[in-house]
Design an enzyme around this catalytic site. Sequence first.
Site, PDB file in Angstrom:
ATOM      1  N   ASN A   8      55.084  35.167  59.261  1.00 60.21           N
ATOM      2  CA  ASN A   8      54.784  33.736  59.170  1.00 60.21           C
ATOM      3  C   ASN A   8      56.094  32.990  58.909  1.00 60.21           C
ATOM      4  O   ASN A   8      56.576  32.945  57.781  1.00 60.21           O
ATOM      5  CB  ASN A   8      53.779  33.501  58.024  1.00 60.21           C
ATOM      6  N   TRP A   9      56.639  32.399  59.977  1.00 65.59           N
ATOM      7  CA  TRP A   9      57.953  31.749  59.857  1.00 65.59           C
ATOM      8  C   TRP A   9      57.860  30.378  59.185  1.00 65.59           C
ATOM      9  O   TRP A   9      58.874  29.770  58.893  1.00 65.59           O
ATOM     10  CB  TRP A   9      58.583  31.601  61.239  1.00 65.59           C
ATOM     11  N   LYS A  10      56.640  29.867  59.013  1.00 70.90           N
ATOM     12  CA  LYS A  10      56.470  28.519  58.437  1.00 70.90           C
ATOM     13  C   LYS A  10      57.322  27.523  59.233  1.00 70.90           C
ATOM     14  O   LYS A  10      57.374  27.637  60.447  1.00 70.90           O
ATOM     15  CB  LYS A  10      56.793  28.549  56.946  1.00 70.90           C
ATOM     16  N   HIS A  92      45.685  28.667  55.375  1.00 72.35           N
ATOM     17  CA  HIS A  92      46.804  29.093  54.524  1.00 72.35           C
ATOM     18  C   HIS A  92      46.867  28.181  53.297  1.00 72.35           C
ATOM     19  O   HIS A  92      46.598  26.989  53.397  1.00 72.35           O
ATOM     20  CB  HIS A  92      48.110  29.023  55.317  1.00 72.35           C
ATOM     21  N   GLU A 163      45.748  36.338  50.129  1.00 74.08           N
ATOM     22  CA  GLU A 163      47.045  35.887  49.614  1.00 74.08           C
ATOM     23  C   GLU A 163      46.822  35.191  48.277  1.00 74.08           C
ATOM     24  O   GLU A 163      46.483  34.008  48.243  1.00 74.08           O
ATOM     25  CB  GLU A 163      47.687  34.895  50.591  1.00 74.08           C
ATOM     26  N   SER A 212      54.892  37.491  48.681  1.00 73.89           N
ATOM     27  CA  SER A 212      56.172  38.079  48.250  1.00 73.89           C
ATOM     28  C   SER A 212      56.356  39.528  48.705  1.00 73.89           C
ATOM     29  O   SER A 212      56.892  40.357  47.967  1.00 73.89           O
ATOM     30  CB  SER A 212      56.322  37.988  46.729  1.00 73.89           C
ATOM     31  N   GLY A 235      55.905  36.066  54.669  1.00 74.90           N
ATOM     32  CA  GLY A 235      56.509  34.745  54.807  1.00 74.90           C
ATOM     33  C   GLY A 235      58.025  34.838  54.757  1.00 74.90           C
ATOM     34  O   GLY A 235      58.673  35.199  55.740  1.00 74.90           O
ATOM     35  N   GLY A 236      58.588  34.573  53.582  1.00 78.61           N
ATOM     36  CA  GLY A 236      60.047  34.499  53.413  1.00 78.61           C
ATOM     37  C   GLY A 236      60.817  35.639  54.075  1.00 78.61           C
ATOM     38  O   GLY A 236      61.791  35.393  54.796  1.00 78.61           O
TER      39      GLY A 236
END
Length: 280
Positions: A8-10, A92, A163, A212, A235-236
């Site tokens: 998930n690159w946001k 999300h 999540e 995370s 994500g990150g």
Amino acid sequence: MKALVIANWKLYPPTRREALRLARAIAAGTRGTRVAVAIAPPFPYLEAIRTRAPNLTLCAQDSFWEPAGAYTGEVSASMLRDLGVRYCLVGHSERRRLFGEDDATVNRKVRGLLRAGITPVIAIGEGARESREVVPPMIADQLARAIAGIPKPSLRRIVIAYEPVWAISTTPRATPDTPDNATRRAIYIRKLLTKHLGARTANAVRIIYGGSVNAKNAAAFLAADIRGMEGLLVGGASRSAEAFVAIVRAVAALHRGVSRSRSQRGATAATRRMPWAAAG
Ligand code: PGA
């Protein structure tokens, strides 16, 4: 069932050039791993990645429920399907918190995606206040409302992304969930699915973990001996090809040789040993 790992690159990276570089590096690094890998880039990069990194499976980050109409600014599921998109995130926590997305909207989006032939990846998870609850009411509510009134057979194709909001890296003072707790949550969610959909449909649904995740903890979230989490929403760490590829490789190494039937037998036994997993 192969493990599913979604990047998930946001709202990153800032340019198409960087997006393509990242996509290609991920495609090269994950090829042949026997893990289902999907990339969720911002909308404007979908087409470029589809044509210039064609081996990657595409996931959208959001969609609108109507196929067409006077809805300025929206992107429909059928348009995404036309672009070759296979998965789409729904609900999300960032969309719920920052853009007012609620359970009713999530339900409409799930319907729109299923109609268009896209697999909804429905994000659910409790906030910090419920983090210590054995069976957080928020998980049960979000799940029930997301699928309410939708014909069971079409729900075989959904993915549930658990999540916990307190574990998502962008939440202040975020800490990753423990693998044990994530496995318990997976069993609880499958119990809830069974209650709503019956065992046969519930067993077809994939449940994945997000919050995370990094290369060090990734494998631990996927229990190899019982049926727990079956993938990851990252994500990150998915904005670095090196970090994301390391996650996929860690999952691939874990899943080598673990058959689905073995995990299912284990899950049944584990559920018997864990009465708290009862959906109530
Ligand atoms: P994170 O994000 O991996 O940076 O915690 C997960 C997500 O928001 O989907």
